[in-house]
Motif scaffolding. Structure first.
Motif, mmCIF file in Angstrom:
data_model
loop_
_atom_site.group_PDB
_atom_site.id
_atom_site.type_symbol
_atom_site.label_atom_id
_atom_site.label_comp_id
_atom_site.label_asym_id
_atom_site.label_seq_id
_atom_site.Cartn_x
_atom_site.Cartn_y
_atom_site.Cartn_z
ATOM 1 N N LEU A 108 0.825 -1.214 0.000
ATOM 2 C CA LEU A 108 0.000 0.000 0.000
ATOM 3 C C LEU A 108 0.857 1.260 0.000
ATOM 4 C CD1 LEU A 108 -2.951 -0.810 2.437
ATOM 5 C CD2 LEU A 108 -3.108 -0.310 -0.006
ATOM 6 N N ALA A 109 1.972 1.219 0.697
ATOM 7 C CA ALA A 109 2.862 2.384 0.712
ATOM 8 C C ALA A 109 3.361 2.687 -0.701
ATOM 9 C CB ALA A 109 4.037 2.134 1.659
ATOM 10 N N VAL A 110 3.688 1.638 -1.447
ATOM 11 C CA VAL A 110 4.121 1.823 -2.838
ATOM 12 C C VAL A 110 2.967 2.330 -3.682
ATOM 13 C CG1 VAL A 110 5.071 0.683 -4.879
ATOM 14 C CG2 VAL A 110 5.870 0.013 -2.607
ATOM 15 N N ALA A 111 1.762 1.784 -3.468
ATOM 16 C CA ALA A 111 0.588 2.204 -4.235
ATOM 17 C C ALA A 111 0.312 3.692 -4.044
ATOM 18 C CB ALA A 111 -0.628 1.375 -3.823
ATOM 19 N N LYS A 112 0.413 4.153 -2.803
ATOM 20 C CA LYS A 112 0.160 5.569 -2.530
ATOM 21 C C LYS A 112 1.177 6.449 -3.239
ATOM 22 C CE LYS A 112 -1.933 4.658 2.003
ATOM 23 N NZ LYS A 112 -1.760 4.767 3.486
ATOM 24 N N GLU A 113 2.455 6.053 -3.175
ATOM 25 C CA GLU A 113 3.489 6.843 -3.852
ATOM 26 C C GLU A 113 3.293 6.812 -5.362
ATOM 27 O OE1 GLU A 113 8.361 7.149 -4.391
ATOM 28 O OE2 GLU A 113 7.504 5.594 -3.089
ATOM 29 N N ARG A 114 2.936 5.637 -5.894
ATOM 30 C CA ARG A 114 2.726 5.505 -7.346
ATOM 31 C C ARG A 114 1.651 6.491 -7.820
ATOM 32 N NH1 ARG A 114 3.889 1.437 -10.507
ATOM 33 N NH2 ARG A 114 4.113 -0.013 -8.758
ATOM 34 N N CYS A 115 0.525 6.468 -7.152
ATOM 35 C CA CYS A 115 -0.593 7.299 -7.593
ATOM 36 C C CYS A 115 -0.308 8.784 -7.368
ATOM 37 C CB CYS A 115 -1.875 6.876 -6.875
ATOM 38 S SG CYS A 115 -2.500 5.277 -7.442
ATOM 39 N N GLN A 116 0.385 9.097 -6.291
ATOM 40 C CA GLN A 116 0.736 10.493 -6.033
ATOM 41 C C GLN A 116 1.658 11.019 -7.124
ATOM 42 O OE1 GLN A 116 3.025 11.155 -2.441
ATOM 43 N NE2 GLN A 116 2.321 13.257 -2.251
ATOM 44 N N ARG A 117 2.633 10.209 -7.514
ATOM 45 C CA ARG A 117 3.614 10.672 -8.503
ATOM 46 C C ARG A 117 2.993 10.842 -9.882
ATOM 47 N NH1 ARG A 117 9.316 7.543 -7.832
ATOM 48 N NH2 ARG A 117 9.504 8.484 -9.905
ATOM 49 N N SER A 118 2.029 10.014 -10.250
ATOM 50 C CA SER A 118 1.462 10.096 -11.606
ATOM 51 C C SER A 118 0.231 10.988 -11.681
ATOM 52 C CB SER A 118 1.103 8.700 -12.112
ATOM 53 O OG SER A 118 -0.087 8.235 -11.507
ATOM 54 N N GLY A 119 -0.153 11.602 -10.541
ATOM 55 C CA GLY A 119 -1.309 12.497 -10.562
ATOM 56 C C GLY A 119 -2.634 11.785 -10.494
ATOM 57 N N ALA A 120 -2.634 10.535 -10.033
ATOM 58 C CA ALA A 120 -3.898 9.791 -9.859
ATOM 59 C C ALA A 120 -4.476 10.179 -8.502
ATOM 60 C CB ALA A 120 -3.642 8.286 -9.950
ATOM 61 N N ASN A 121 -5.143 11.344 -8.463
ATOM 62 C CA ASN A 121 -5.505 11.930 -7.174
ATOM 63 C C ASN A 121 -6.950 11.683 -6.757
ATOM 64 O OD1 ASN A 121 -6.741 13.562 -9.047
ATOM 65 N ND2 ASN A 121 -5.397 15.326 -8.711
#
Length: 393
Positions: A91-104
């Motif tokens: 989940l920590a990776v998922a949160k960073e992934r979406c934050q970095r790509s603008g999946a807000n």
């Protein structure tokens, strides 16, 4: 802890050790598409028409490192997305992934599928890829998800198939035997598995299957661990698969790779056998296909909660009055040579290309055919190829 809790803890430990999937993090939206994650394309596939609403709620059940979650956000611009997973590390990776790509438009919860009722409300689309087969009780899992599916909603599921994973099962058991009391030490399991593959003869059946099918992805330890040292796995065949589906209480709509499940691709040289097979039920025919072509490594399919309205475009007047739009999941447009939603090449005629150019969501089929010299059955072909979405009027 109960047996189920023990298994869940072991699964969480694996994915905390090896967060999965290990796809790279990007500072932009992910490339391409998976049409099964696009609400417009998926709803059209399941019902034959464009959905009436796009401001939907999507649940990514067992989201892992958020690879699918990220696509679900970027492919559905009006949707709100929720991701849940058992692994805090993933989940920590998922949160960073979406934050970095603008999946807000996404929120994450550290939650088991069994406890999904803790989420408020219902979901129009539930995506559950590669999760149910890792649960100690998949029936309980699918039933929990089914309760969260809204009326008229769709559920997209991916589970393993036993016939195409036969060699994988053998390697899993071999690694477990050699690990002995170190089983559950996933880094040791990966090391043992790598050593086995390095030692076996080149003509060994397990080695050949690994090289033919899996080695490209399994060079990453995360993939290798997920495949060969997972603490919990249930593989299905058609008969056990439909036991799972029936237990959900939902409607089976279709496999999302329907071409594979056409018996004609296997027995077309002998029409007599095709004729005999007409006496089989759908499930018997599916079983026959996997027995004759045991390459089935997984099943991908859609379930739905009634009412699911499926549109029949056999009536000419209804088709002429419908409003067509281009499927959002195609690559290479505008061109007469494009990739369809399954990334297969489609060569369009000049008339088909002109028709698709005019599919702007405003003109009816009749309006377009008044200027484009094309038969109505060709429109049906474009629909069958999932190149257009239709809205009834």
């Amino acid at each position: 802890m109960s047996d189920a809790q023990t298994v869940s803890a072991a699964v969480a430990k694996l994915y905390n050790t090896y967060p999965f999937p290990p796809e790279p993090l990007l500072d932009e939206p992910p490339p391409g598409y998976n049409w099964r994650w696009n609400w417009l394309a998926a709803y059209n596939f399941c019902t034959g028409q464009k959905p009436q609403k796009q401001d939907i709620r999507i649940l990514d059940a067992g989201c892992g490192t958020g690879v699918g979650t990220e696509y679900l956000v970027h492919l559905n611009s009006q949707a709100s997305v929720v991701g849940i997973d058992l692994s805090a590390g993933a989940l920590a990776v998922a949160k960073e992934r979406c934050q970095r790509s603008g999946a807000n438009r996404v929120e994450f919860h550290h939650l088991s599928l069994y406890d999904v009722e803790q989420l408020p409300g219902e979901f129009d689309l539930i995506n559950c890829v590669g999760v149910l087969h890792h649960l100690p009780d998949p029936i309980r899992g699918i039933q929990a998800l089914a309760k969260k599916l809204a009326p008229g909603g769709l559920m997209h599921i991916f589970v393993y198939g036993e016939l195409g994973r036969w060699e994988i099962q053998l390697m899993q058991k071999a690694i477990a035997l050699l690990q002995a009391d170190k089983r559950g030490d996933y880094r040791d399991g990966v090391q043992v598995g790598r050593q086995i593959f390095a030692s076996l003869p080149e003509n060994n059946r397990i080695v050949k299957r690994e090289k033919e099918r899996w080695s490209l992805e399994n060079h990453r330890d995360e993939n290798f661990a997920d495949m060969y040292v997972h603490p919990q796995e249930i593989d299905y065949n058609i008969e056990t698969l439909f036991e799972l589906i029936d237990a959900s209480g939902l409607e089976f709509i279709s496999f999302s790779n329907p071409a594979f499940w056409q018996l004609e691709r296997l027995l077309s040289k002998t029409p007599e056998l095709i004729e005999r097979a007409k006496g089989l039920s759908d499930r018997q025919r599916y079983r026959l296909i996997e027995l004759l072509d045991p390459e089935v490594t997984h099943y991908e399919f859609f379930l739905g909660r009634p009412p699911i309205t499926k549109t029949d475009w056999s009536d000419d007047n209804s088709l002429l009055a419908a409003i067509p739009e281009r499927n959002p999941c195609m690559d290479g447009w505008p061109s007469q040579c494009i990739f369809n939603c399954d990334y297969q090449i489609v060569n369009l005629s000049a008339e088909e290309f002109e028709f698709l150019q005019r599919c702007n969501g405003e003109l009816t089929v009749a309006n377009i055919l008044a200027d484009v010299q094309m038969e109505l059955d060709v429109v049906r072909t474009l629909l069958k190829q999932q190149l257009i979405l239709l809205t009834p009027t």
